[in-house]
Enzyme design. Structure first.
Site, mmCIF file in Angstrom:
data_model
loop_
_atom_site.group_PDB
_atom_site.id
_atom_site.type_symbol
_atom_site.label_atom_id
_atom_site.label_comp_id
_atom_site.label_asym_id
_atom_site.label_seq_id
_atom_site.Cartn_x
_atom_site.Cartn_y
_atom_site.Cartn_z
ATOM 1 N N ASP A 409 0.719 -1.176 0.003
ATOM 2 C CA ASP A 409 0.030 0.121 -0.076
ATOM 3 C C ASP A 409 0.947 1.458 -0.035
ATOM 4 O O ASP A 409 2.042 1.303 0.280
ATOM 5 C CB ASP A 409 -0.901 0.087 1.331
ATOM 6 C CG ASP A 409 -2.110 1.153 1.251
ATOM 7 O OD1 ASP A 409 -2.383 1.449 0.254
ATOM 8 O OD2 ASP A 409 -2.363 1.431 2.345
ATOM 9 N N GLU A 412 2.566 4.606 -4.369
ATOM 10 C CA GLU A 412 2.703 5.736 -5.672
ATOM 11 C C GLU A 412 4.023 6.215 -5.542
ATOM 12 O O GLU A 412 4.343 6.440 -6.844
ATOM 13 C CB GLU A 412 1.444 6.465 -5.497
ATOM 14 C CG GLU A 412 0.231 6.024 -5.555
ATOM 15 C CD GLU A 412 -0.331 5.179 -4.279
ATOM 16 O OE1 GLU A 412 0.202 5.415 -3.017
ATOM 17 O OE2 GLU A 412 -0.987 4.101 -4.236
ATOM 18 N N ASP A 485 -9.073 3.205 -2.771
ATOM 19 C CA ASP A 485 -9.741 3.737 -1.948
ATOM 20 C C ASP A 485 -11.264 4.275 -2.533
ATOM 21 O O ASP A 485 -11.644 5.262 -2.691
ATOM 22 C CB ASP A 485 -9.417 4.753 -0.981
ATOM 23 C CG ASP A 485 -8.093 4.253 -0.146
ATOM 24 O OD1 ASP A 485 -8.258 3.081 0.080
ATOM 25 O OD2 ASP A 485 -7.465 5.307 0.360
HETATM 26 O O1 MIG Z 1 -6.181 5.314 3.454
HETATM 27 O O2 MIG Z 1 -3.780 1.069 5.595
HETATM 28 O O3 MIG Z 1 -6.037 2.004 0.111
HETATM 29 O O4 MIG Z 1 -6.820 -0.157 1.589
HETATM 30 O O5 MIG Z 1 -6.967 0.215 4.548
HETATM 31 C C1 MIG Z 1 -4.872 4.958 4.320
HETATM 32 C C2 MIG Z 1 -4.808 1.831 5.702
HETATM 33 C C3 MIG Z 1 -3.957 3.782 3.810
HETATM 34 C C4 MIG Z 1 -5.126 2.990 2.107
HETATM 35 C C5 MIG Z 1 -5.331 1.722 1.419
HETATM 36 C C6 MIG Z 1 -6.373 1.046 2.265
HETATM 37 C C7 MIG Z 1 -5.982 0.673 3.665
HETATM 38 C C8 MIG Z 1 -5.283 2.257 4.188
HETATM 39 N N1 MIG Z 1 -4.524 2.722 3.316
#
Ligand code: MIG
Length: 774
Positions: A409, A412, A485
């Site tokens: 996660d 990017e 998201d």
């Molecule tokens: O939004 O790790 O897309 O699936 O639950 C903050 C927390 C960071 C983004 C991810 C999401 C995940 C969340 N992260």
């Protein structure tokens, strides 16, 4: 100075074209159906999307035709003119990709600086226009009246991208994704077009920020521009749209066969991993409510202070034992891993990375410090192969724990400073060379996923399960993706279908969206329609943000729970079909879930069909994506189709109106198709199945079914079985066509509309014997 005239040199599939003015242009003939166009802008030429040498020995001719030079293979003709224009045609001379002979006409704007400030002061966004002076190059191609566009990975909007503009710059977009957002988490710069019905593809292999305008600015041209890199694009030909997509995945790689349980249902929520008891409670509820489940995802809370490669033992007393205990219950655990590494002198990953110079630096050489969950954070320089190897080595931590994969996660990469980005001028590596963030940004998630894949593979010898949010072209070789998201709004259920179809056409056969919606509060009806719509979506995961209304299947009323269970059971019945599709996808390079246009490109009704999908060739899903709807129009393409629920037969190439009360997903099977029908299970088993059923829709059919151990790479050495089921003229045949994976089904049942035929394996003859029919 350059005094050369218009001419060419031909060197073994590499044709270098010289012009009176300007740089040389190189045409590389990769295969008869793929030609690369290259113009050097002084940048590195290594590709992150394409690995290995894809050039095949190809017959071609180069002819000087006087006013132009013609390069021809059996599938493509490229005509190059002295004014540097290049036009590509198919072998029958149908125009595919023609340079535009004119100048851009920017959209008129009535906004001066003063008005701009006025508009912005109320909070309206004012988008900077892509202008010729803020890019490195622009490539304009002529646009036909009915030209349509597909692909581009998981962008926003509808299936057909004509009339919209998009950017390629991986971005964490925590606000509502809608049609006006030009970019999300992934950059997959491939676009497919059909010009007068003739298909082609264009893949722009450039990692710098780039822009597509697909007929928004003008009806006469579309264009691509980039802020850096070389002009380096591939013209993809092929007789059919499918052939063009297969050429793209030939170049950038194919989605590998997953382990079978990865196709099982998965439950997630930001918040489950606050403790082992909370995770266990979720597993208990699945058992209590009789709901099948394969994976629970662990979001960031399981870590110690959000430090990568740690597990907080105040929350999980004995993580390894806990993972093992869950595993014995048939449930796997999938931990998240973030890109940012906590700045902490007492933390080994930080210390090691600092000592080795593995983190991204400022131009002055100091390590760049951004901010993510753990506070001050540094970012691994994944463009350096040593950094990837180091990261891959640490992945073993999770493998040793028994975790089933890695969920990448914020790759990017996202940053809480500098407007959510890393500054463009940070120093990265591109192999051994130094380069900037501007070049490496769009491949950060790709390279992090590659490292995770390689680490998992080395540690487990199994097919790795990696999920990533950020991706570039080619990431499909290493990782599955989810669309980031989304939110619990109906428009995002609607968006899910074109997004996943777009990802499929762009090489990502394994992808999914957060069922129920990640942000905002879902409703029982939305959750119900979402799980129905996802029944054959390759990655099937319900995920939500902490603080939102709970959206586990039991969170609402009995009806919601019952319908949810019905679709989870249906999913498990259809996993053998999905697994067969994945097996085929690995060789065909075509997606599992796909828009109708991919199979029926000649049928204009499919060109803008946003709310239906096919799974392989023979199952058509037409979900309800509007609140309150209990009927919908379904477009059935050519052929005959059978309603999955009641066997009603429909002639295709027309719209039908079907009933879809809350518990019904409109689902159709092509007539005269055989579908494997798995056993009713609570988890995908590690043990080979002892029995398989095949259902016949219509009166006849042939089906080839694949079986292997569902876990490792032995299938690549041929360790798999193939069963052929044949039904014709009331005769039912089962044949074990290939038997190289030892276990076989002991029993096979073939069900037709009127018969139920049972077969038993006879080890002596290594074939099946029909034992009864009724
Ligand atoms: O939004 O790790 O897309 O699936 O639950 C903050 C927390 C960071 C983004 C991810 C999401 C995940 C969340 N992260």
């Amino acid at each position: 100075m350059n005094n050369q005239k218009f001419g060419y040199q031909d060197d073994n599939q590499k044709i270098t074209l010289d012009f009176a003015t300007g740089k040389e242009i190189i045409l590389n003939i990769i295969t008869p159906e793929i030609i690369e166009v290259f113009e050097d802008h002084g940048c590195a030429t290594n590709s992150y999307a394409i690995e290995g040498n894809k050039k095949q020995p190809t017959d071609y001719t180069v002819t000087d035709c006087g006013d132009h030079i013609e390069v021809q293979t059996t599938a493509l003709i490229g005509k190059v003119y002295p004014d540097r224009k290049i036009d590509f045609y198919d072998a029958q001379n149908h125009p595919l990709v023609l340079d535009y002979r004119g100048e851009r006409q920017m959209l008129p704007t009535d906004m001066d600086d003063e008005h701009r400030n006025t508009v912005m002061s109320e909070g309206h966004a004012v988008h900077a226009k892509a202008t010729p002076d803020n890019v490195n190059f622009e490539i304009l191609k002529s646009l036909a009246k009915d030209e349509v566009f597909y692909g581009l990975g998981g962008k926003t909007g509808f299936l057909n991208k004509r009339g919209y503009e998009y950017d390629n710059w991986n971005t964490d977009v925590p606000v509502l994704h809608n049609d006006s957002q030009t970019h999300l988490y992934k950059s997959i710069p491939v676009v497919y077009g059909m010009k007068n019905g003739y298909p082609y593809g264009l893949f722009f292999d450039d990692t710098y920020k780039s822009h597509f305008d697909l007929g928004k600015e003008s009806d006469n041209y579309y264009f691509y521009s980039a802020v850096g890199g070389n002009v380096d694009y591939y013209v993809l030909g092929g007789q059919t749209l499918q052939a063009v997509v297969a050429n793209y995945t030939y170049l950038t790689g194919r989605t590998p066969l997953p382990q079978k349980w990865m196709l099982g249902y998965q439950q997630s929520r930001w918040g489950y991993s606050i403790s082992d008891t909370r995770v266990e409670d979720i597993a208990d509820k699945f058992a209590e409510y009789d709901l099948p489940l394969d994976v629970i995802h662990l979001d960031i809370d399981y870590m110690r202070g959000y430090r990568d490669f740690t597990w907080d033992t105040t929350k999980f007393t004995d993580p390894k034992a806990f993972v093992q205990k869950m595993r014995e219950r048939g449930i796997r655990l999938m931990p998240i891993l973030d890109a940012g590494v906590k700045v902490d002198d007492k933390y080994d990953i930080y210390k090691e990375g600092m000592a080795k110079g593995y983190f991204v630096t400022n131009p002055d050489g100091s390590v760049y410090i951004g901010s993510v969950w753990p506070g001050d954070s540094v970012f691994p320089d994944f463009g350096n192969p040593d950094v990837r190897a180091w990261w891959a080595k640490h992945i073993k931590f999770f493998a040793d724990m028994g975790a089933c994969g890695i969920w990448n996660d914020m790759d990017e990469p996202a940053n809480f400073r500098a407007k959510g980005q890393l500054p463009d001028d940070l120093v990265f590596h591109n192999g051994q060379e130094k380069t900037t963030h501007a070049k490496m940004h769009n491949v950060f998630g790709h390279l992090q996923s590659q490292a995770a894949y390689e680490g998992m593979k080395a540690a487990t010898q199994q097919r790795p399960y990696i999920i990533t949010r950020a991706a570039y072209a080619g990431t499909q070789k290493y990782s599955t993706v989810w669309t980031g998201d989304n939110a619990a709004v109906w428009s995002h259920l609607q968006l899910a279908i074109p997004q996943l179809n777009g990802l499929g056409m762009s090489g990502f056969a394994f992808a999914g969206t957060d069922i129920g919606g990640f942000q905002e509060d879902t409703t029982p009806e939305l959750l119900t329609r979402w799980v129905e719509a996802s029944v054959l979506v390759p990655l099937m995961r319900n995920h939500s943000i902490l603080g939102s209304r709970y959206q586990e299947p039991w969170s609402f009323d009995q009806q919601t729970l019952d319908i949810y269970r019905k679709y989870l059971n249906l999913r498990y019945r259809l996993i053998p079909y999905l697994y067969d599709q994945f097996h085929q996808a690995e060789t065909s390079g075509l997606p599992v879930m796909r828009p109708l246009v991919l199979n029926y490109p000649q049928d204009r009704e499919t060109w803008n069909l946003n709310d239906q999908y096919l799974v392989g060739d023979n199952i058509l899903v037409a979900p309800i994506v509007n609140q309150g709807a209990t009927k919908r129009m379904v477009y059935l393409p050519a052929g005959e189709w059978v309603d999955f629920w009641n066997n009603t037969e429909y002639a295709g190439q027309r719209y039908v109106m079907v009933d879809a009360p809350l518990d019904t997903l409109p689902l159709f099977v092509r007539k005269d198709t055989i579908i494997p029908w798995g056993n009713k299970v609570m988890h995908v088993s590690d043990e080979p199945e002892k029995m398989m059923t095949f259902k016949v829709y219509g009166n006849q059919g042939t089906y080839c079914h694949y079986q292997d151990n569902g876990q490792d790479f032995k299938y690549q050495q041929g360790e798999f079985n193939e069963y052929v089921i044949n039904v014709a003229n009331d005769q039912i045949e089962v044949q074990l066509q290939k038997h190289d994976f030892k276990p076989v089904y002991q029993h096979i049942v073939v069900e037709t509309a009127t018969k139920h035929a049972k077969f038993t394996f006879d080890s002596e003859s290594d074939q099946y014997r029909q034992v009864e029919t009724n």
